[in-house]
Design a protein around this motif. Structure first.
Motif, PDB file in Angstrom:
ATOM      1  N   ALA A   1     -12.903 -19.268  10.167  1.00  0.00           N
ATOM      2  CA  ALA A   1     -12.108 -18.836   9.022  1.00  0.00           C
ATOM      3  C   ALA A   1     -11.564 -17.447   9.331  1.00  0.00           C
ATOM      4  O   ALA A   1     -12.267 -16.591   9.875  1.00  0.00           O
ATOM      5  N   SER A   2     -10.295 -17.232   8.975  1.00  0.00           N
ATOM      6  CA  SER A   2      -9.613 -16.016   9.366  1.00  0.00           C
ATOM      7  C   SER A   2      -8.799 -15.462   8.204  1.00  0.00           C
ATOM      8  O   SER A   2      -8.420 -16.189   7.287  1.00  0.00           O
ATOM      9  N   GLU A   3      -8.543 -14.165   8.259  1.00  0.00           N
ATOM     10  CA  GLU A   3      -7.711 -13.499   7.272  1.00  0.00           C
ATOM     11  C   GLU A   3      -6.643 -12.689   7.984  1.00  0.00           C
ATOM     12  O   GLU A   3      -6.860 -12.211   9.094  1.00  0.00           O
ATOM     13  N   LEU A   4      -5.519 -12.522   7.317  1.00  0.00           N
ATOM     14  CA  LEU A   4      -4.467 -11.636   7.791  1.00  0.00           C
ATOM     15  C   LEU A   4      -4.416 -10.470   6.812  1.00  0.00           C
ATOM     16  O   LEU A   4      -4.204 -10.661   5.617  1.00  0.00           O
ATOM     17  N   TRP A   5      -4.664  -9.271   7.333  1.00  0.00           N
ATOM     18  CA  TRP A   5      -4.689  -8.052   6.529  1.00  0.00           C
ATOM     19  C   TRP A   5      -3.389  -7.298   6.735  1.00  0.00           C
ATOM     20  O   TRP A   5      -2.794  -7.343   7.819  1.00  0.00           O
ATOM     21  N   GLU A   6      -2.973  -6.545   5.698  1.00  0.00           N
ATOM     22  CA  GLU A   6      -1.698  -5.844   5.759  1.00  0.00           C
ATOM     23  C   GLU A   6      -1.771  -4.524   5.005  1.00  0.00           C
ATOM     24  O   GLU A   6      -2.491  -4.389   4.016  1.00  0.00           O
ATOM     25  N   ILE A   7      -0.992  -3.566   5.497  1.00  0.00           N
ATOM     26  CA  ILE A   7      -0.727  -2.338   4.756  1.00  0.00           C
ATOM     27  C   ILE A   7       0.716  -1.946   5.045  1.00  0.00           C
ATOM     28  O   ILE A   7       1.199  -2.108   6.176  1.00  0.00           O
ATOM     29  N   THR A   8       1.398  -1.469   4.014  1.00  0.00           N
ATOM     30  CA  THR A   8       2.783  -1.025   4.182  1.00  0.00           C
ATOM     31  C   THR A   8       2.798   0.471   4.471  1.00  0.00           C
ATOM     32  O   THR A   8       1.825   1.193   4.178  1.00  0.00           O
ATOM     33  N   ALA A   9       3.901   0.943   5.008  1.00  0.00           N
ATOM     34  CA  ALA A   9       4.060   2.377   5.264  1.00  0.00           C
ATOM     35  C   ALA A   9       3.927   3.159   3.960  1.00  0.00           C
ATOM     36  O   ALA A   9       3.283   4.213   3.917  1.00  0.00           O
ATOM     37  N   GLU A  10       4.504   2.635   2.896  1.00  0.00           N
ATOM     38  CA  GLU A  10       4.435   3.298   1.591  1.00  0.00           C
ATOM     39  C   GLU A  10       2.982   3.424   1.118  1.00  0.00           C
ATOM     40  O   GLU A  10       2.549   4.487   0.671  1.00  0.00           O
ATOM     41  N   ASP A  11       2.214   2.348   1.237  1.00  0.00           N
ATOM     42  CA  ASP A  11       0.804   2.382   0.832  1.00  0.00           C
ATOM     43  C   ASP A  11      -0.004   3.319   1.727  1.00  0.00           C
ATOM     44  O   ASP A  11      -0.914   4.017   1.253  1.00  0.00           O
ATOM     45  N   TRP A  12       0.307   3.334   3.020  1.00  0.00           N
ATOM     46  CA  TRP A  12      -0.390   4.222   3.952  1.00  0.00           C
ATOM     47  C   TRP A  12      -0.152   5.687   3.578  1.00  0.00           C
ATOM     48  O   TRP A  12      -1.082   6.489   3.507  1.00  0.00           O
ATOM     49  N   ARG A  13       1.096   6.017   3.303  1.00  0.00           N
ATOM     50  CA  ARG A  13       1.417   7.402   2.956  1.00  0.00           C
ATOM     51  C   ARG A  13       0.776   7.792   1.618  1.00  0.00           C
ATOM     52  O   ARG A  13       0.293   8.921   1.476  1.00  0.00           O
TER      53      ARG A  13
END
Length: 182
Positions: free
Chosen positions: A164-176
């Motif tokens: 079982a796998s997940e794809l994680w994400e963060i946007t530049a806006e959220d990072w900043r």
């Protein structure tokens, strides 16, 4: 060219062909490879680190498709303890490993923060996505600490099998925004 980066405790030095012997000694451990992509050969043959550096990683760097850093403690900069990379492949922008001897000390979190910042602030990509096995709790905690969120679930092939796998994400806006929050 991949620049050298630094954190409080680490030097992140651009990968060189001369790093292959240390990678060959440190990398082939089940604790490191079990949650990596099935393309990693296991058992890990002799001289595969050299072949990988020479024929895969460094050519990707030259083409501007990837950025690879070796992890080195500031108090022992001659000793490679892990590797971290960024890549322009869809849905697979960052990967890493660290020798189990140095796990659990927050070193990989430091490295991930440095390269994620590089991804957004220098390379100017709008989003960072990383796949990981759900069973890989340590890696998942790093993504959680970075403010990433799960955008997809499914199954993927890993060295240890289909998981079982997940794809994680963060946007530049959220990072900043995360960086501005004390």
């Amino acid at each position: 060219m991949t620049p050298e980066l630094a954190t409080k405790r680490l030097f992140l030095r651009p990968l060189e062909l001369a790093d292959a012997p240390q990678i060959q000694r440190r990398f082939p451990k089940w604790e490191i490879v079990k949650y990596l992509n099935v393309s990693v050969p296991w058992p890990y043959p002799e001289d595969v680190a050299l072949t990988y550096c020479r024929d895969v990683a460094l050519p990707e760097v030259e083409r501007g498709e990837s950025w690879y850093w070796t992890l080195r403690l500031k108090n022992a900069p001659q000793q490679l303890i892990g590797l971290i990379s960024l890549c322009t492949k869809a849905d697979e922008n960052r990967g890493f490993w660290i020798d189990p001897e140095w796990q659990g000390q927050g070193l990989m979190t430091e490295a991930c923060d440095a390269v994620t910042d590089y991804w957004f602030e220098v390379l100017k990509f709008p989003v960072l996505r990383v796949p990981k096995a759900i069973a890989n709790e340590t890696s998942r905690r790093i993504s959680e600490r970075q403010g990433m969120h799960i955008v997809e679930t499914g199954e993927r092939e890993y060295v240890s099998g289909k998981l079982a796998s997940e794809l994680w994400e963060i946007t530049a806006e959220d990072w900043r925004a995360r960086k501005r929050t004390p």
